[in-house]
Design an enzyme around this catalytic site. Structure first.
Site, PDB file in Angstrom:
ATOM      1  N   HIS A  23      40.899  34.541  34.687  1.00 47.40           N
ATOM      2  CA  HIS A  23      40.728  33.101  34.260  1.00 47.40           C
ATOM      3  C   HIS A  23      40.952  32.404  35.513  1.00 47.40           C
ATOM      4  O   HIS A  23      40.422  31.750  36.345  1.00 47.40           O
ATOM      5  CB  HIS A  23      41.228  32.553  33.501  1.00 47.40           C
ATOM      6  N   GLU A  24      42.045  32.208  35.860  1.00 52.91           N
ATOM      7  CA  GLU A  24      42.295  31.363  37.185  1.00 52.91           C
ATOM      8  C   GLU A  24      41.515  31.533  38.553  1.00 52.91           C
ATOM      9  O   GLU A  24      41.528  31.496  40.024  1.00 52.91           O
ATOM     10  CB  GLU A  24      44.164  31.194  37.350  1.00 52.91           C
ATOM     11  N   HIS A  27      38.649  30.816  38.919  1.00 54.45           N
ATOM     12  CA  HIS A  27      38.294  29.369  39.401  1.00 54.45           C
ATOM     13  C   HIS A  27      38.792  29.111  41.186  1.00 54.45           C
ATOM     14  O   HIS A  27      37.974  28.239  42.027  1.00 54.45           O
ATOM     15  CB  HIS A  27      39.332  28.022  39.273  1.00 54.45           C
TER      16      HIS A  27
END
Length: 343
Positions: A23-24, A27
């Protein structure tokens, strides 16, 4: 017994760690690609256990093995730096915000693709045979290809099972293809049973054919499986909001860890299926238009895109802070429920 619990917890932490990292990473990659300064890329929360710097970014592992973050310049405050989040075009910031959830869903797709490749056959929606005493055989027939359940399109066996289990009264409308002709069947009756939480569950009294695998239909199957899971998460959330399911049926980190432990004992395939469900769930949940979630940030960016004006960062920060408090409160309630069920 203690050793088994330790293994289950370690497996759960590893699964959560991978999901959060992916997920990170979404980003992080998109932020870097559009020129945003990233101060820190962290896995975990709390004090740093280990860190190193490469260029402008500190990469760190933190004490609490749940959560993580990508700290970008100007994400939560005004900044005049050319590499700040707020200085980028609105469409670039939208891409950064949605990238985490997109990566979670993409991870789910690749896990389900791997599971599809490993299956002996892919489940269809065509009825192969009925169980002994099946009441649904009064209207359904062997060879029927089910296309709709209560008006909802179904493409693979997982879709079929989900839609049937959502039905509470055991009376289901089907759309089928029979002898190459579409047929509507209203009010097909199934036996039901009570679940432990008191809800009615339809008894599935027929089996479906398996489809012979080819590279193309494996890809299609994994795609439909992923898209169906995304829809299941949204539908389940709406069912919760509308009161079909109670708050007591939600699971938090404790309940999910317990479920991962049970899946670990059932084999790698069951564990990977659950991890795929969790990562897709996290991806979809993060896009909900709620404060403190990526979807909440997306709402503010869409407002800016429509009205050509930014909401002052301090007010946006207030909204997200309030949402974070509410989110932690919800997690506390759910966690207490998880512990109560375990005891």
């Amino acid at each position: 017994m203690i050793t088994q619990w330790v293994i289950q917890i370690l497996v759960a932490l590893l699964a959560f760690g991978i999901i959060i990292f992916i997920h990170e990473l979404g980003h992080f990659i998109v932020a870097k690609s559009v020129g945003i300064t990233v101060h820190e890329f962290a896995l975990g929360m709390g004090p740093r256990l280990f860190s190193f710097r490469r260029g402008e970014t500190v990469y760190s592992l933190r004490l609490v093995p749940i959560g993580g973050f990508t700290q970008m310049e100007g994400e939560d405050e005004e900044s005049s730096d050319a590499g700040s989040f707020g200085k980028k075009k609105v469409w670039q910031r939208i891409l950064v915000v949605v990238a985490g959830a997109a990566m979670n869903i993409l991870l789910g797709f690749f896990i389900l693709l791997g599971l599809s490749i490993g299956e002996d056959g892919l489940s269809s929606t065509t009825i192969a045979r009925f169980s002994e005493g099946a009441v649904s055989s009064e209207m359904l027939m062997e060879g029927d290809r089910i296309t709709h359940v209560n008006g909802q399109r179904v493409r693979i066996g997982n879709d079929l099972i989900f839609e049937m289990l959502r039905d509470g009264d055991g009376v289901i409308d089907f759309g089928v293809v029979r002898d190459e002709e579409p047929v509507q069947l209203k009010g097909v009756v199934f036996n039901t049973r009570k679940a432990q939480d008191g809800t009615n569950l339809v008894t599935l009294d027929f089996k479906v054919y398996a489809v012979t695998k080819t590279p193309l239909n494996v890809l299609k199957y994994a795609w439909y499986w992923t898209a169906g899971t995304v829809r299941e998460v949204w539908v389940s959330f709406l069912d919760l909001i509308t009161g079909k399911y109670g708050l007591s049926q939600l699971s938090g980190p404790v309940g999910v860890t317990s479920a991962i432990g049970e899946a670990t004992g059932m084999g790698l395939s069951s564990l990977l299926s659950l991890v795929a469900l969790i990562t897709i769930n996290i991806g979809v949940f993060n896009l909900l238009p709620a404060p403190a979630l990526d979807g909440g940030r997306l709402v503010f960016l869409l407002i800016e895109a429509i009205f050509r004006r930014k909401v002052p960062p301090k007010y946006e920060a207030y909204v997200h802070a309030a949402g974070l408090v509410a989110l932690f409160g919800l997690m506390l309630i759910v966690t207490v429920g998880d512990i109560a069920r375990l005891l």
